[in-house]
Write a protein that holds these residues in place. Structure first.
Motif, short mmCIF file in Angstrom:
data_model
loop_
_atom_site.label_atom_id
_atom_site.label_comp_id
_atom_site.label_asym_id
_atom_site.label_seq_id
_atom_site.Cartn_x
_atom_site.Cartn_y
_atom_site.Cartn_z
N GLY A 247 25.56 39.23 22.13
CA GLY A 247 24.88 40.35 21.47
C GLY A 247 24.97 41.56 22.38
O GLY A 247 25.63 41.53 23.43
N ALA A 248 24.32 42.63 21.98
CA ALA A 248 24.23 43.81 22.84
C ALA A 248 22.75 44.02 23.16
O ALA A 248 21.90 43.99 22.25
N PHE A 249 22.45 44.27 24.44
CA PHE A 249 21.06 44.29 24.89
C PHE A 249 20.82 45.53 25.72
O PHE A 249 21.39 45.70 26.79
N LEU A 250 19.96 46.39 25.19
CA LEU A 250 19.61 47.64 25.86
C LEU A 250 18.26 47.48 26.54
O LEU A 250 17.27 47.13 25.89
N LEU A 251 18.21 47.73 27.84
CA LEU A 251 16.96 47.66 28.61
C LEU A 251 16.78 48.95 29.38
O LEU A 251 17.75 49.50 29.92
N ALA A 252 15.54 49.43 29.43
CA ALA A 252 15.20 50.62 30.21
C ALA A 252 14.05 50.28 31.14
O ALA A 252 13.08 49.62 30.74
#
Length: 473
Positions: A247-252
Motif C-alpha cells: 500500500g502507500a502510507f503517509l506519515l507526518a
C-alpha cells in the motif's frame, strides 16, 4: 558495530547488514505472496513468515561476513495470528492488515466509535489489530494467545513475549494518553481475558538469539512505517514521508504531543526512544504495489519495472480509483470498489496503466492536504521511499497532484535502516536519533510541472469518481 536489520513485510522479507555509519554491507530478500480470498480475506502462512525471516537473515549475515552486534526487526503492524505460547506453533493463518472480514464486528461496535477514537487516536476499522483478533476468536480458535506477528516472531527468536509501543498503538487496544493497554478497550472487543504482551521501547533489548549465528541481542522493534519515518529523518513536527509498498502510507511527525486528527486520519505512536514518546498522524492507501501486481496478473504489464515503458504520456481522460481492497483514510469504506471511468474505444493499456498510477498519486495527494489541515500549515515537501519510487511516472504524478516537491530517499531500505537505527541507539547510549539518521540527501527531486489549477481540476474529477465508487459498492 554491525546490525542485522530485518523488515518483515506483506510481500516479502528483507534483511540487511548495516554498519554504525548507515552503510549497507549485504542484502537478502525472500518473496512472500499473501492469499487473497473471497469476502475480503487476506492471509499469510505463518511458517512462511518465520522461514523468510530466518532465511533472509542468515543469508544477509553470511554475505556480510562480519560479527553481528544485534538483530532488529520491523513488522507489518496490524497483521495478527493465534499461536501456542508453550510450543510457539501457530494455530491460525496470519490475518493480514488488508483483511476486511472483521467489518461486521466493527459495524456492531459502531456506538463505541467515538469513544474508541478518543482513547486510541484511531478509527474503528478492520484495518487495525483488535477487530481481526476478535474475528479469530469468533471464527477460528479460542486456544493459545492472539497477537500481532511481531510478538510471535520475537518469541520464536528469543522467547520474549513483547511488542513495541508503536505496534501496540496500531491495535485499537492502547490508550494513546498513557501508552498502556486499556481495560475499557479490551472489553469493547471482548478481549478482556486475553494475555497481552509487555509493551517495550524500540531501543529496549528484549533477549538474545542464536538464530543467525553466535548469540546476539534482539532489539530495535518497530512498525515498518514508523521505521521509515525515522530513517528519513522526519524528526521535527510537520516533516512527512510516504512509503510506496504493498500500500502507500503517509506519515507526518507530530513531536511529543498526540494531536488528534480532525480530518479522518489516524494519530498513533511514532516510536518510544530514549524514554521519550513521539507521535505521528497517518493516512493509508490500501493498494499501491498490490494494484501494480494486479495489472501484471491481468497481463497489462509484465511487472513493476515495465510501468514507465507502458504508461501513456497522458491518461486521455481515463480516471482510476484503485480501491481494490476498499478505501482507507479519510473515507474508511471497506466496501468501496475499484473503477476505471472515462474510457472510450481508443483507450489502450497505456492509458489504463497511467490512470492507475495517477489514482494512487491522487489518494496520496488527498492525504497530504488533510495532514496539512491537521498540522495547521501545508506540507512544504514530501519525502518518499519504497519500490514504486523507481517509477518516474508515479513520482512526477505525485509531485503534480500534491503540488509539492517529492524527495526520493537514496536507499531502497528505509524500513530496515530505521529498525537498525533503533538497535544502534540501544547498544550505544551516547547516540541520539538525529545523529544516527541525519545527513542524507535525496537521490532525485520531482518538482510540480502541472499548474495548481490543473492539479485541482484533476483531483476534483478524481474525488467525484471516488464518491461514485463508494455509492455503487
Amino acid at each position: 558495530m554491525y546490525i542485522l536489520a530485518i523488515d518483515q513485510g506483506t510481500s516479502g522479507t528483507k534483511a540487511i547488514v548495516v554498519d554504525g555509519g548507515g552503510a549497507v554491507l549485504a542484502i537478502a530478500e525472500e518473496a512472500l505472496r499473501p492469499r487473497y480470498l473471497e469476502g475480503g480475506g487476506v492471509e499469510q502462512d505463518p511458517h512462511a513468515l518465520l522461514d523468510s525471516v530466518l532465511t533472509a537473515g542468515r543469508r544477509a549475515g553470511a554475505a556480510a561476513g562480519v560479527p553481528l552486534a544485534a538483530v532488529a526487526l520491523a513488522n507489518q503492524g496490524e497483521t495478527v495470528l493465534a499461536w501456542d505460547p508453550a510450543t510457539g506453533e501457530p494455530l491460525t493463518p496470519a490475518i493480514v492488515w488488508q483483511d476486511r472480514r472483521a467489518e461486521r464486528l466493527c459495524a456492531a461496535r459502531a456506538p463505541y466509535a467515538d469513544r474508541v477514537a478518543a482513547l486510541t487516536g484511531l478509527v474503528l476499522d478492520p484495518y487495525f489489530s483488535a477487530p481481526k483478533m476478535r474475528w479469530i476468536r469468533d471464527e477460528l480458535t479460542t486456544e493459545g494467545v492472539v497477537t500481532t506477528t511481531d510478538t510471535w516472531l520475537v518469541h520464536r527468536l528469543c522467547g520474549a513475549f513483547v511488542t513495541d509501543a508503536a505496534t501496540a498503538g496500531r491495535s485499537l487496544l492502547l490508550g494513546l494518553a498513557d501508552g498502556r493497554w486499556s481495560g475499557e478497550l479490551l472489553d469493547v472487543f471482548g478481549l478482556g481475558s486475553e494475555r497481552l504482551p509487555e509493551i517495550v521501547a524500540s531501543d529496549a533489548v528484549v533477549g538474545t538469539t542464536t538464530a543467525f549465528g553466535p548469540e546476539i541481542p534482539v532489539t530495535g522493534l518497530i512498525v515498518d512505517q514508523q521505521a521509515a519515518l525515522l530513517a528519513e529523518a522526519c524528526l521535527e513536527a510537520g516533516t512527512a514521508k510516504c512509503t510506496y509498498g504493498t500500500g502507500a502510507f503517509l506519515l507526518a511527525q507530530l513531536g511529543t504531543s498526540p494531536t488528534r486528527s480532525t480530518s479522518g486520519l489516524a494519530t498513533s505512536i511514532a516510536w518510544r526512544l530514549r524514554e521519550e514518546t513521539r507521535y505521528c498522524v497517518d493516512g493509508q492507501v490500501y493498494t499501491a504495489a498490490s494494484a501494480v501486481r494486479w495489472l501484471a496478473d491481468l497481463g497489462l504489464i509484465s511487472g513493476a519495472e515495465q510501468l514507465d515503458a507502458v504508461a501513456a504520456p497522458s491518461s486521455d481522460g481515463v480516471l482510476c480509483v484503485p480501491a481494490l481492497a476498499g478505501l482507507a483514510a479519510p473515507w474508511w469504506d471497506a466496501a468501496a470498489t475499484a473503477s476505471f471511468t472515462g474510457m472510450t474505444l481508443s483507450t489502450g493499456r497505456g492509458h489504463l496503466v497511467r490512470a492507475l498510477l495517477e489514482g494512487v498519486a491522487a489518494q496520496v495527494a488527498a492525504l497530504t492536504a488533510l495532514v496539512g489541515a491537521d498540522l495547521g500549515a501545508p506540507l512544504s515537501r514530501l519525502r518518499v521511499d519504497g519500490g514504486l519510487t523507481r517509477s518516474r511516472v508515479l513520482m512526477q504524478a505525485q509531485a503534480d497532484l500534491a503540488q509539492l516537491p517529492v524527495e526520493v530517499y537514496p536507499s531502497p531500505h528505509a524500513t530496515p535502516l530505521g529498525a537498525a537505527a533503533c538497535a544502534l541507539m540501544a547498544l550505544d547510549p551516547s547516540l541520539d536519533a538525529a545523529t544516527v539518521v541525519g545527513g542524507w540527501r535525496p537521490s532525485a527531486v520531482y518538482e510540480p510541472a502541472w499548474p495548481a489549477a490543473r492539479a485541482a481540476e484533476h483531483l476534483e474529477r478524481w474525488q467525484a469518481a471516488a464518491r461514485l465508487s463508494k455509492e455503487i459498492s
